[in-house]
Design an enzyme around this catalytic site. Sequence first.
Site, PDB file in Angstrom:
ATOM      1  N   THR A  26       2.880  -2.078  -3.621  1.00  0.00           N
ATOM      2  CA  THR A  26       2.041  -0.706  -2.968  1.00  0.00           C
ATOM      3  C   THR A  26       3.663   0.038  -2.790  1.00  0.00           C
ATOM      4  O   THR A  26       3.593   0.871  -3.333  1.00  0.00           O
ATOM      5  CB  THR A  26       2.420  -1.460  -1.310  1.00  0.00           C
ATOM      6  OG1 THR A  26       1.400  -1.965  -1.287  1.00  0.00           O
ATOM      7  CG2 THR A  26       2.108   0.196  -0.571  1.00  0.00           C
ATOM      8  N   GLY A  55      -1.365  -8.344   4.035  1.00  0.00           N
ATOM      9  CA  GLY A  55      -2.130  -7.050   4.535  1.00  0.00           C
ATOM     10  C   GLY A  55      -1.948  -7.490   6.211  1.00  0.00           C
ATOM     11  O   GLY A  55      -2.846  -7.148   6.563  1.00  0.00           O
ATOM     12  N   LYS A  56      -0.140  -7.158   5.892  1.00  0.00           N
ATOM     13  CA  LYS A  56       0.117  -7.020   7.705  1.00  0.00           C
ATOM     14  C   LYS A  56       0.021  -5.944   8.648  1.00  0.00           C
ATOM     15  O   LYS A  56      -0.205  -5.979   9.308  1.00  0.00           O
ATOM     16  CB  LYS A  56       1.176  -7.295   7.833  1.00  0.00           C
ATOM     17  CG  LYS A  56       1.940  -8.827   7.059  1.00  0.00           C
ATOM     18  CD  LYS A  56       3.159  -9.072   6.915  1.00  0.00           C
ATOM     19  CE  LYS A  56       4.198  -8.693   6.195  1.00  0.00           C
ATOM     20  NZ  LYS A  56       3.478  -9.098   4.153  1.00  0.00           N
ATOM     21  N   SER A 106     -10.408  -9.985   8.351  1.00  0.00           N
ATOM     22  CA  SER A 106     -10.614  -9.271   7.635  1.00  0.00           C
ATOM     23  C   SER A 106     -11.471  -8.952   6.651  1.00  0.00           C
ATOM     24  O   SER A 106     -11.632  -9.992   5.619  1.00  0.00           O
ATOM     25  CB  SER A 106      -9.628  -8.278   7.484  1.00  0.00           C
ATOM     26  OG  SER A 106      -8.928  -8.884   6.318  1.00  0.00           O
ATOM     27  N   ASP A 151       2.376  -8.835   0.860  1.00  0.00           N
ATOM     28  CA  ASP A 151       1.395  -8.214   0.255  1.00  0.00           C
ATOM     29  C   ASP A 151       0.383  -8.839   1.791  1.00  0.00           C
ATOM     30  O   ASP A 151      -0.542  -8.488   0.205  1.00  0.00           O
ATOM     31  CB  ASP A 151       0.831  -8.459  -0.481  1.00  0.00           C
ATOM     32  CG  ASP A 151       2.539  -7.808  -1.703  1.00  0.00           C
ATOM     33  OD1 ASP A 151       2.569  -7.092  -0.599  1.00  0.00           O
ATOM     34  OD2 ASP A 151       2.762  -8.220  -2.541  1.00  0.00           O
ATOM     35  N   ARG A 202      31.301  -8.696   3.881  1.00  0.00           N
ATOM     36  CA  ARG A 202      31.905  -7.366   5.771  1.00  0.00           C
ATOM     37  C   ARG A 202      32.378  -5.832   5.041  1.00  0.00           C
ATOM     38  O   ARG A 202      33.718  -5.986   5.513  1.00  0.00           O
ATOM     39  CB  ARG A 202      32.732  -8.613   5.718  1.00  0.00           C
ATOM     40  CG  ARG A 202      32.269  -9.725   7.070  1.00  0.00           C
ATOM     41  CD  ARG A 202      32.975 -10.946   7.251  1.00  0.00           C
ATOM     42  NE  ARG A 202      33.556 -11.169   6.137  1.00  0.00           N
ATOM     43  CZ  ARG A 202      33.748 -12.625   5.828  1.00  0.00           C
ATOM     44  NH1 ARG A 202      34.778 -12.661   7.494  1.00  0.00           N
ATOM     45  NH2 ARG A 202      34.016 -13.455   5.045  1.00  0.00           N
ATOM     46  N   THR A 236      12.366  -5.509  -6.430  1.00  0.00           N
ATOM     47  CA  THR A 236      11.872  -3.931  -6.364  1.00  0.00           C
ATOM     48  C   THR A 236      12.582  -2.824  -7.074  1.00  0.00           C
ATOM     49  O   THR A 236      12.198  -1.465  -7.066  1.00  0.00           O
ATOM     50  CB  THR A 236      11.720  -4.227  -4.701  1.00  0.00           C
ATOM     51  OG1 THR A 236      13.002  -3.539  -4.097  1.00  0.00           O
ATOM     52  CG2 THR A 236      10.177  -4.752  -4.058  1.00  0.00           C
ATOM     53  N   GLN A 278       7.698  -8.478   4.093  1.00  0.00           N
ATOM     54  CA  GLN A 278       6.996  -9.743   2.570  1.00  0.00           C
ATOM     55  C   GLN A 278       6.869 -10.440   3.886  1.00  0.00           C
ATOM     56  O   GLN A 278       6.568 -10.296   4.389  1.00  0.00           O
ATOM     57  CB  GLN A 278       8.959  -9.979   2.721  1.00  0.00           C
ATOM     58  CG  GLN A 278       9.843  -8.930   1.566  1.00  0.00           C
ATOM     59  CD  GLN A 278      10.661  -7.897   2.997  1.00  0.00           C
ATOM     60  OE1 GLN A 278      11.013  -7.744   3.124  1.00  0.00           O
ATOM     61  NE2 GLN A 278      10.115  -6.620   1.688  1.00  0.00           N
ATOM     62  N   GLY A 313       5.560  -2.608   1.780  1.00  0.00           N
ATOM     63  CA  GLY A 313       4.955  -1.349   1.592  1.00  0.00           C
ATOM     64  C   GLY A 313       3.440  -1.744   2.398  1.00  0.00           C
ATOM     65  O   GLY A 313       3.034  -3.063   1.876  1.00  0.00           O
ATOM     66  N   HIS A 314       4.006  -0.937   3.488  1.00  0.00           N
ATOM     67  CA  HIS A 314       2.390  -1.477   4.534  1.00  0.00           C
ATOM     68  C   HIS A 314       1.510  -0.551   4.287  1.00  0.00           C
ATOM     69  O   HIS A 314       1.283   0.766   4.681  1.00  0.00           O
ATOM     70  CB  HIS A 314       3.090  -1.817   5.753  1.00  0.00           C
ATOM     71  CG  HIS A 314       3.393  -2.417   6.360  1.00  0.00           C
ATOM     72  ND1 HIS A 314       4.894  -2.920   7.008  1.00  0.00           N
ATOM     73  CD2 HIS A 314       4.447  -4.125   5.414  1.00  0.00           C
ATOM     74  CE1 HIS A 314       5.441  -4.407   6.326  1.00  0.00           C
ATOM     75  NE2 HIS A 314       4.743  -5.027   5.807  1.00  0.00           N
TER      76      HIS A 314
END
Length: 433
Positions: free
Chosen positions: A305, A15-16, A419, A13, A144, A130, A225, A40-41
Amino acid sequence: MTLEIVVGTQWGDEGKGRIVDLLAAEAAVVARYNGGDNAGHTVKVGNQTFKLHLLPAGLIHPHAFGVLGNGMVVNPTSLQKEMEMLRAAGIEVNPQRMMISYAAHLITPGHKALDVAQELARGAGQIGTTGRGIGPAYTDKAARRGLRLLDMLDPQGFRQKMREHIRSVNMQLQVIYQAEPLEVEATAAEFEDFAVMLKPYIGDAGAKVAAALAAGQVVLAEGAQGTLLDLDQGTYPFVTSSSPTAPGALTGLGLGMQREAARVIGVTKSFQTRVGAGPFPTEVQGKAAERLRGTGANPWDEFGTTTGRPRRVGWLDGVLLRYAVRINGLTELMVTKLDVLSGLKTIPICIAYHSQGHEYKELPLGPADLSPFEPVYAELPGWQEDLTGARNWSDLPRNAQGYLDKITEISGVQISLASVGPERDQIVKREKN
Ligand code: IMP
């Protein structure tokens, strides 16, 4: 040959999404390499806000080719929803502009049900996952017995594999967790349909990425992440089950060591947040927390998000940032949400840890057990000006520049951008000296 890796330096989170959106304008290929729809982007373009969980955020740019790498776990239900969401916004999503690695693993309703059941069983020791089935899907991969995109190339054979998978999950759900079993036939049939839908997208994503690099194109690897949630390098066991760090981009895309120095961009929030349980030395409560978190009225306030959960908040942790610089080999930093700190009289920033009479600038045993440490803060003078209109470095008040300089001093890495709001143009770039 330019591989650009965007990686979160904190617990996700950071802000990528908006940074990726910016860099994707120059990239031929945009690629996710780890995790699944736990991410969540958020990207804001004009009056449209896109919340992407699984697809590369750079796919919003019509010229970019999207890749989902072998390091990912893919939930076809979420994938279909997201593809349709982009199509509804007028963005093309088809096999001519997107490929999923044959070696990526699938997330099934069985994995989701196990994730929820396992969290419940953990009781007070919950990780706060999540609930998207991430852990159980990677567990099957490591054991496997996972289902891969490759298996979908034969939709009918895949249907049989799905039956066996759901039966095995049901055994675990019923016997270990006393939970309701899943419907075997309906789930298998649904996944056969997904196989038919996804077949044209399945390919050798690693070869695609390598070819783009060999052709001199820019490949943008989007980490999901953050460093401190990395399975190996994070605050274990309060981590995700993949490798969000920069080296994870190589294994997660099927790339070898890059001869040319890659750009490794660490995205750091100007303060610190965390969703879910686990150590957080600089966490704050009460009024200060409300101030950093926001009320939830704005989409960029500190609420998850993916899950909508209020995020835990605190001051920037310079010790953990230095650790992230080392683990990722960061070549530059981009600092997000600087505008949020406007109006504070002073801003604490953690420069070291204190424990039993000793001061630590580096972590003695990595970040797994942070409980013995108390943060040592430097108090920097704040600024009162609203930053949201700043567009040049020189528009930033002296104290805001001083805060960024302190981050560089602590981390040893230059800041190339900050930003100052959620809009595409609300950024200030630092001119190179
Ligand atoms: P999982 O990835 O769902 O297994 O969750 C493991 C931990 O990682 C939990 O603390 C989650 O809240 C956290 N987590 C997973 N994905 C994200 C993300 O994209 N941003 C922030 N935290 C995340």
